[in-house]
Design a protein around this motif. Structure first.
Motif, PDB file in Angstrom:
ATOM      1  N   ARG A 181      39.536  38.254  37.497  1.00 44.69           N
ATOM      2  CA  ARG A 181      38.534  38.443  38.541  1.00 44.69           C
ATOM      3  C   ARG A 181      39.131  39.225  39.701  1.00 44.69           C
ATOM      4  O   ARG A 181      38.526  40.117  40.241  1.00 44.69           O
ATOM      5  N   ILE A 226      43.103  46.992  52.509  1.00 42.82           N
ATOM      6  CA  ILE A 226      42.750  46.080  53.599  1.00 42.82           C
ATOM      7  C   ILE A 226      41.902  44.936  53.050  1.00 42.82           C
ATOM      8  O   ILE A 226      42.119  43.773  53.367  1.00 42.82           O
ATOM      9  N   GLN A 227      40.954  45.275  52.192  1.00 42.29           N
ATOM     10  CA  GLN A 227      40.074  44.230  51.658  1.00 42.29           C
ATOM     11  C   GLN A 227      40.790  43.299  50.694  1.00 42.29           C
ATOM     12  O   GLN A 227      40.291  42.240  50.373  1.00 42.29           O
ATOM     13  N   ASP A 263      43.451  41.996  51.625  1.00 45.75           N
ATOM     14  CA  ASP A 263      44.233  41.201  52.585  1.00 45.75           C
ATOM     15  C   ASP A 263      45.685  41.636  52.702  1.00 45.75           C
ATOM     16  O   ASP A 263      46.544  40.834  53.042  1.00 45.75           O
ATOM     17  N   ASP A 269      47.282  29.193  50.835  1.00 38.14           N
ATOM     18  CA  ASP A 269      45.952  29.347  50.259  1.00 38.14           C
ATOM     19  C   ASP A 269      45.688  30.847  50.053  1.00 38.14           C
ATOM     20  O   ASP A 269      45.772  31.631  50.997  1.00 38.14           O
ATOM     21  N   THR A 303      43.129  32.470  49.805  1.00 40.83           N
ATOM     22  CA  THR A 303      42.000  33.070  50.515  1.00 40.83           C
ATOM     23  C   THR A 303      42.316  33.282  51.995  1.00 40.83           C
ATOM     24  O   THR A 303      41.494  33.792  52.739  1.00 40.83           O
ATOM     25  N   THR A 304      43.524  32.859  52.414  1.00 40.35           N
ATOM     26  CA  THR A 304      43.913  33.026  53.810  1.00 40.35           C
ATOM     27  C   THR A 304      44.156  34.498  54.119  1.00 40.35           C
ATOM     28  O   THR A 304      44.630  35.245  53.270  1.00 40.35           O
ATOM     29  N   GLY A 305      43.826  34.874  55.334  1.00 39.91           N
ATOM     30  CA  GLY A 305      44.045  36.258  55.747  1.00 39.91           C
ATOM     31  C   GLY A 305      45.384  36.439  56.440  1.00 39.91           C
ATOM     32  O   GLY A 305      46.410  35.926  55.984  1.00 39.91           O
ATOM     33  N   GLN A 306      45.350  37.134  57.560  1.00 40.86           N
ATOM     34  CA  GLN A 306      46.585  37.495  58.255  1.00 40.86           C
ATOM     35  C   GLN A 306      47.346  36.294  58.793  1.00 40.86           C
ATOM     36  O   GLN A 306      48.516  36.389  59.113  1.00 40.86           O
ATOM     37  N   LYS A 322      44.638  29.222  44.537  1.00 47.46           N
ATOM     38  CA  LYS A 322      43.245  29.688  44.565  1.00 47.46           C
ATOM     39  C   LYS A 322      43.097  31.188  44.299  1.00 47.46           C
ATOM     40  O   LYS A 322      42.235  31.841  44.881  1.00 47.46           O
ATOM     41  N   ASP A 375      42.202  32.315  41.447  1.00 50.58           N
ATOM     42  CA  ASP A 375      41.286  32.512  40.326  1.00 50.58           C
ATOM     43  C   ASP A 375      39.919  32.947  40.798  1.00 50.58           C
ATOM     44  O   ASP A 375      39.041  33.235  40.010  1.00 50.58           O
ATOM     45  N   GLY A 376      39.721  33.018  42.088  1.00 49.99           N
ATOM     46  CA  GLY A 376      38.435  33.486  42.607  1.00 49.99           C
ATOM     47  C   GLY A 376      38.438  34.988  42.720  1.00 49.99           C
ATOM     48  O   GLY A 376      39.087  35.684  41.951  1.00 49.99           O
ATOM     49  N   THR A 377      37.713  35.479  43.713  1.00 54.22           N
ATOM     50  CA  THR A 377      37.698  36.923  43.911  1.00 54.22           C
ATOM     51  C   THR A 377      38.703  37.328  44.975  1.00 54.22           C
ATOM     52  O   THR A 377      38.802  38.488  45.320  1.00 54.22           O
ATOM     53  N   SER A 378      39.426  36.333  45.526  1.00 50.74           N
ATOM     54  CA  SER A 378      40.388  36.692  46.550  1.00 50.74           C
ATOM     55  C   SER A 378      41.564  37.410  45.904  1.00 50.74           C
ATOM     56  O   SER A 378      41.853  37.217  44.741  1.00 50.74           O
ATOM     57  N   ARG A 379      42.212  38.242  46.679  1.00 55.13           N
ATOM     58  CA  ARG A 379      43.168  39.168  46.083  1.00 55.13           C
ATOM     59  C   ARG A 379      44.609  38.813  46.325  1.00 55.13           C
ATOM     60  O   ARG A 379      45.497  39.361  45.704  1.00 55.13           O
TER      61      ARG A 379
END
Lengths: 453, 300
Positions: free
Chosen positions: B10, B41-42, B44, B224, B226-229, B251, B253-257
């Motif tokens: 994903r 950037i997207q 992260d 995590d 999905t955490t950003g900066q 995490k 396995d989601g769409t987070s990169r």
């Protein structure tokens, strides 16, 4: 490391030598700064693009207010736009639903659903409602135990039946139990799930279908990055959320996810939470102003902090931190602090770095000279105290105060004001120590409490 | 490899969809760079790392006279791969008892990761024991105990609200007297900017090294995905207070990169040891740089 947005904008406009009207070139360069600042704050790229184009439209040709410099004018527009995008704090809406009104808590694993469910229950009870908790997370080991423990801790009625039944069935029976208990609101704690998990999203749809919830609240971690857009969109498209709860805002993330999620879903942010402790002061209504300042202005504070830190020997900083934590902060420390702050440059500049302060300066609420002279006065008063008095402020009796006032050429009233100011700082540190939101005097309630200065 | 690819598919789809669009096969122009920047950037990666990567690719493309986007593929891959070192083997062998301390902010997935680690090491023949050091969060102890039952690994625990240092001490005693060779210690979630809680962590570490002089042998920070900066600051603060030796990214396995992996590694130098790709007990897999970067490019 991060240059503050206002600093950046100021540099840009200084370089451009801008005049009284914000030109297209000004805006073009300024928008690059805005874009960077927002991305650093974790605002999602598509939202940044939208936001920047809206600000650009408003900024081009904008007449610069006579008391403002061009970069401040642009900053003002950005701030207004930010406030508008974040929206007002949303209130819970139970109209059109029958008692017990159902609130579904949904979100990713670890976002804080269970903790927030218990906190929300306490919040509702304070509002005079009769909340009831339903444990429907049958996946994460001991999630049911967690909710039950919290419910017992704060003496809240709840329903649980372990983990063998399906969550929609559990919720159905839980709702009957809530009705039986004469509860007016039933909060359903669901399992954490990814928005792309087909099976689990179907389960949420089923719960929604069977309970006709008044509210479906997406619980989101304030530290979320670019993924915020996918999470919010995913949950919203699939089950239709009615509000957001922002958690872990006691961290130091800039919180751009709040803006992203609000912008893509259009649903209001309703609450924000801090920490795992279940109490009334760890859960409160959303404050758009605070989050806006945080997304835009934390850089300013960070600059200030970094600047302040560079003046310290590391040991000194540690010593002070320890003192603050143990609430041993004396008037001597107060004086040392004051001297350090003054050594950072003219007070107008230092104040400008605090969020909210530069705005007050902009609006003419802060007279720099006035502030400067008040600080000098405070310093004089502290200088007139003996070291023992500064270390043990408790011993300051009437005759000592009179002597200090004479020594610094002020009234006893002024000495009292400094002591009052010091006590307020102590209280603030105590709050910080307990992990509460500090109500920073002067930022949240006008300038009244800056009397000491 | 299979599960790694499955979980990351994903991630791959979302980022590689964009990347293949960019890399397609057109002339390289200004839009190429804007698109590449946006994609990174997207994911992260953060502005700084993104700039570094874009600059590097630009330079290489100019130097090597590359004109078509499809030829950029390898350059981009190697620039990403160069940003992060492959993890060394975990320092948990060659002594009677090795100790892993697991730390991180609230909700990052410490307890779940520990369960998966325990399962993994047990499968490898290790004699594992766990310490329920999160005595703060309601039912955190029970959560670890359930996982312990599932993985068939004993859990040393005390009451909620008790001193975590005491549990850790008991667990070390138990591990030594019962002949376990690997102890994994769970800790309460704490935000890295909370001074008192970070001090508590130092204290826990002190208890460990007092009992076993060179321990903890690994300090794993769970981030995590999905955490950003903010992941950067978490890395910095935890590294300062507890000398982090490795990272676990959950995490994914989601769409987070998970693009913050690159900047966190650059910042604190601790290698990514494992990444979490799902709910199952087998879904925590060793991190492989090439696979990770390749997965971002591979066709499905």
């Amino acid at each position: 490391m991060f240059e503050s947005l206002s600093q950046r904008l100021q540099n840009t406009f200084d370089r451009l030598g801008s005049g009284r009207v914000v030109t297209e070139q000004d805006v073009k360069d300024a928008m690059r700064d805005v874009r960077m600042a927002l991305l650093e704050a974790d605002v999602a790229l598509p939202i940044v693009k939208d936001f920047v184009s809206r600000v650009r439209e408003r900024a081009i040709g904008a007449e610069v207010h006579k008391t403002l410099r061009p970069h401040e004018q642009v900053l003002k527009i950005i701030h207004e736009e930010m406030r508008e995008t974040l929206g007002e704090a949303g209130r819970l809406n139970f109209s059109g639903s029958t008692k017990p009104h159902v609130i579904m808590m949904v979100g990713l694993q670890g976002s804080g659903k269970t903790t927030s469910a218990a906190k929300l229950a306490m919040y509702l009870r304070k509002e005079g409602r009769e909340p009831f908790l339903i444990a429907a997370d049958t996946y994460r080991p001991a999630a049911v135990d967690q909710l039950v423990t919290l419910a017992k801790q704060v003496n809240m009625p709840y329903y649980e039946e372990g983990i063998s039944a399906s969550p929609p069935d559990i919720v159905k029976r839980g709702l009957a139990a809530a009705k039986e208990a004469n509860a007016s609101v039933a909060i359903v704690d669901t399992a954490g799930r990814l928005q792309i998990d087909e099976q689990l999203m179907r389960e949420l749809e089923e719960i929604k279908k069977r309970t006709d919830p008044a509210e479906i609240l997406l619980v989101a971690d304030a530290m979320t990055g670019q993924e915020a857009v996918n999470i919010a969109t995913g949950f919203n498209e699939r089950i239709g959320i009615t509000g957001l709860i922002l958690t872990k805002i006691d961290g130091d993330a800039r919180g751009g996810a709040a803006l992203s999620m609000r912008a893509v879903t259009g649903v209001p942010i309703k609450f924000m939470g801090t920490g795992e402790k279940i109490s009334l002061d760890t859960f409160e209504q959303f404050h758009p102003e605070r989050i806006a300042d945080r997304i835009l202005g934390m850089g300013d504070v960070m600059t200030l902090i970094e600047k302040a830190e560079s003046l310290y020997e590391e040991e000194e900083a540690l010593r002070l931190q320890k003192k603050m934590m143990e609430n041993n902060f004396t008037l001597q420390d107060f004086l040392d602090q004051l001297r350090k702050i003054r050594s950072m440059g003219p007070i107008s500049k230092v104040m400008g770095m605090l969020p909210g302060m530069s705005k007050m300066q902009m609006q003419g609420m802060l007279d720099n000279e006035e502030v400067e002279s008040r600080i000098s006065k405070v310093e004089a008063i502290l200088n007139s105290m003996t070291i023992t008095e500064r270390e043990r402020p408790k011993i300051l009796n009437a005759s000592r105060k009179k002597r200090i006032a004479r020594g610094s050429g002020v009234e006893v009233r002024d000495v009292n004001d400094v002591i009052k100011q010091y006590r307020q700082m102590q209280k603030l540190m105590d709050q910080l120590r307990k992990g509460r939101f500090p109500k920073i005097p002067g930022l949240t309630d006008g300038m009244d409490s800056f009397e000491g200065f | 490899m299979g599960i790694f690819k499955r979980g990351l598919s994903r991630t791959r789809q979302s980022i590689s969809g964009r990347i293949s669009q960019i890399l397609g096969n057109t002339e390289i122009d200004e839009d190429t760079w804007d698109d590449l920047e946006a994609t990174l950037i997207q994911a992260d990666l953060g502005l700084e790392t993104t700039d570094t990567v874009v600059d590097f690719v630009k330079e290489t493309v100019t130097r090597e006279g590359i004109t078509r986007t499809n030829q950029m593929n390898e350059v981009l891959k190697s620039s990403l791969t160069a940003l992060i070192d492959p993890p060394p083997p975990l320092n948990i062998t060659g002594r009677d008892l090795s100790i892993i301390l697991v730390v991180g902010v609230n909700g990052s997935g410490k307890t779940t990761s520990i369960a998966k680690l325990a399962h993994r090491f047990k499968e490898q023949g290790r004699n594992v024991i766990l310490a329920a050091g999160d005595t703060f969060r309601a039912a955190a102890i029970e959560q670890l105990q359930r996982w312990g039952e599932r993985a068939g690994v004993p859990v040393i625990a005390n009451q909620q609200g008790s001193d975590p240092g005491a549990v850790v001490y008991d667990a070390i005693q138990a591990a030594q007297s019962r002949g376990h060779d690997l102890l994994i210690i769970d800790t309460a979630g704490r935000l890295h900017n909370n001074y008192n809680l970070m001090r508590e962590l130092e204290k826990i570490k002190g208890v460990i090294s007092k009992a076993v002089p060179d321990a903890p042998h690994e300090v794993l920070l769970v981030l995590d995905g999905t955490t950003g900066q903010n992941a950067l600051k978490q890395g910095q603060k935890f590294a300062e207070s507890s000398n982090v030796t490795g990272l676990v990214i959950t995490k994914l396995d989601g769409t987070s990169r998970g693009g913050m992996i690159f900047s966190v590694f650059t910042e604190i130098g601790a290698p990514v040891q494992f990444i979490g790709l799902g709910e199952g007990i087998d879904d925590l897999v060793p991190f492989d740089v090439n696979q990770f970067v390749n997965s971002l490019f591979d066709e499905s």
